[in-house]
Structure formats: C-alpha cells, structure tokens
Motif scaffolding. Sequence first.
Motif, PDB file in Angstrom:
ATOM      1  N   ARG A  88       1.600 -66.704 -33.462  1.00  0.00           N
ATOM      2  CA  ARG A  88       2.283 -67.082 -34.087  1.00  0.00           C
ATOM      3  C   ARG A  88       2.195 -67.310 -35.776  1.00  0.00           C
ATOM      4  O   ARG A  88       1.021 -67.710 -35.861  1.00  0.00           O
ATOM      5  CB  ARG A  88       3.370 -68.648 -33.447  1.00  0.00           C
ATOM      6  CG  ARG A  88       1.583 -70.075 -33.638  1.00  0.00           C
ATOM      7  CD  ARG A  88       2.390 -71.119 -32.608  1.00  0.00           C
ATOM      8  NE  ARG A  88       3.023 -72.105 -33.385  1.00  0.00           N
ATOM      9  CZ  ARG A  88       2.613 -73.063 -34.206  1.00  0.00           C
ATOM     10  NH1 ARG A  88       0.718 -72.579 -33.862  1.00  0.00           N
ATOM     11  NH2 ARG A  88       2.649 -73.561 -34.879  1.00  0.00           N
ATOM     12  N   ILE A  89       3.007 -67.380 -36.332  1.00  0.00           N
ATOM     13  CA  ILE A  89       3.105 -67.788 -37.385  1.00  0.00           C
ATOM     14  C   ILE A  89       2.820 -69.544 -37.907  1.00  0.00           C
ATOM     15  O   ILE A  89       3.861 -69.453 -38.188  1.00  0.00           O
ATOM     16  CB  ILE A  89       3.824 -67.642 -39.095  1.00  0.00           C
ATOM     17  CG1 ILE A  89       3.645 -65.297 -38.505  1.00  0.00           C
ATOM     18  CG2 ILE A  89       3.827 -67.606 -40.327  1.00  0.00           C
ATOM     19  CD1 ILE A  89       4.609 -65.029 -39.112  1.00  0.00           C
ATOM     20  N   PRO A  90       1.319 -69.800 -38.302  1.00  0.00           N
ATOM     21  CA  PRO A  90       1.997 -71.268 -38.313  1.00  0.00           C
ATOM     22  C   PRO A  90       2.912 -71.871 -39.660  1.00  0.00           C
ATOM     23  O   PRO A  90       2.693 -71.331 -41.015  1.00  0.00           O
ATOM     24  CB  PRO A  90       0.412 -71.949 -39.092  1.00  0.00           C
ATOM     25  CG  PRO A  90      -0.167 -70.221 -38.980  1.00  0.00           C
ATOM     26  CD  PRO A  90       0.637 -69.256 -38.269  1.00  0.00           C
ATOM     27  N   ILE A 144       2.122 -65.375 -44.688  1.00  0.00           N
ATOM     28  CA  ILE A 144       2.402 -64.152 -43.669  1.00  0.00           C
ATOM     29  C   ILE A 144       1.044 -62.666 -43.259  1.00  0.00           C
ATOM     30  O   ILE A 144       0.403 -62.353 -44.770  1.00  0.00           O
ATOM     31  CB  ILE A 144       3.763 -63.248 -43.828  1.00  0.00           C
ATOM     32  CG1 ILE A 144       4.620 -64.370 -43.810  1.00  0.00           C
ATOM     33  CG2 ILE A 144       3.585 -62.186 -42.740  1.00  0.00           C
ATOM     34  CD1 ILE A 144       5.807 -64.228 -43.316  1.00  0.00           C
TER      35      ILE A 144
END
Lengths: 130, 130
Positions: free
Chosen positions: B3-5, B17
């Motif tokens: 997941r992208i924080p 990203i």
Amino acid sequence: MERIPILKVGQYLLITIQVDLHDKMILALQDELTNMIVKTGARGILIDISALEIVDSFIGRVLAQVASCAKLLDAETVVTGMRPAVAITMVELGISMKGVHTALNAEDGMELLNDILHRDEYAHDFSAIN
Amino acid sequence: MERIPILKVGQYLLITIQVDLHDKMILALQDELTNMIVKTGARGILIDISALEIVDSFIGRVLAQVASCAKLLDAETVVTGMRPAVAITMVELGISMKGVHTALNAEDGMELLNDILHRDEYAHDFSAIN
C-alpha cells in the motif's frame, strides 16, 4: 534500479520506505541522504515505515546506521508510522534502533523534530549565557 | 498487499509513489486519500513521482482521477519530481494530466500549493468586499 526518493519538506528531509530494502538501495540511500543533508543543511530526517509489514534485524540496523550518519552531520532522525505488530516483533526479537527517535505518525514526527531542535537551541543559548 | 502511505505534513497530504501501480492499489489509494482529506480537512495533496522511470497513459489517467476526486473535496493536487525523460515521453504520447498542477520538487510543490490556496483566499476576500 529502484530508488527511494528523499523529499525536502520545510527544513526537514522526508523518506518513505515502501519496498523491501536491499544492500545496493541502502548504500544509494545513505549516499544520497548524506549529500542532501550537506546540500540543504537539514537538521532533521523523518523516515516513515508505515508501509512496512515486517521490520527484521537487518532493517533495524540499517535505520540505526542512517541515524548515526545523520547525527554525525548534526541531524536528528525520527522513524514514524511503525505498525503495532512490528513494534511487538521488534521487542520480542530484541531489535534496537540506537540513536533513532520514534513517533506515531509523520505529523507527530515533525513536532518531535521541532521540539528536539528547539531544545538544542535553548541549550546552546543557555550555555552561552552561563 | 502493498500500500502507498499517505502522510500528513503540515496542512497538506503527501504521497510518494515508488512502486508500479496496479488497479487494487489505486482503488485503495483513492479510498484512503478521500477519507484522509475529509478527516484532516487538508486543502492540498502533493504526489511525488521522482522514483518513477516510466509514466504511461494509465498512470497519467490515475493521477488525473486522484486530482479530480481531491478537487471535489476542495483540495488541489500538485505532482512533483517528474524526470525530464518522463516529461518528454508524456508529451510525445500526448498524455495529459487534466486538473493536475506540477512542480519541480516537493519544496516547490509546497510553495505552489501555498500560492494557489492563498490566491483562493484572496479571491474570496475580494469578492466579499465587492
């Protein structure tokens, strides 16, 4: 090659770790980070690990190393966003991150850096007066 | 799942990203981002793509979508750190990111957000006076 970007945010440098670290990336990261500290004169480094599901002894050591490097260049390091499960595992495995401050999230981390750096300034002022 | 924080930095939300985006991650990102905008009341989103070596039409569309979502919630989006080669490719392929502002790096991006939001406030004040 994948690389971890270092962003200058205000007077601090911000690193978000999202991918598994391997040797080459870490060397590149340390290299770029030290260069950026010197270039920007940043006094604080914020490393967010909220995307990491596992922190093993290798990553723990890497974070401590990065913090030591930064410290030599007069910058403090705060690691933020550690997951509860990660915290438990680290304690169980006896992994310590020497010289690394921690905070719940990036926002708290920034505040902690502000506190640490202002306390330093205050100490400087104080020692100058006395 | 990766997941992208999303980090709250000052009054803005910051996303770096670093990995190839796929459908599930993007849905999760949009979901989390919209929730965070509502929860924090953030007026600006900064998306750093300096780690991306390739931006294809898919990613271009995703960024535009994220920006449109944010806009509906009264937040502006700035994409920063685009590599020169990426910029050339995007122009050559005719990829546009509608509604997305761009800046050279995170620092400039923050300044741009400050400018945009203060200009908005100024416009509001001005229309209130007249």
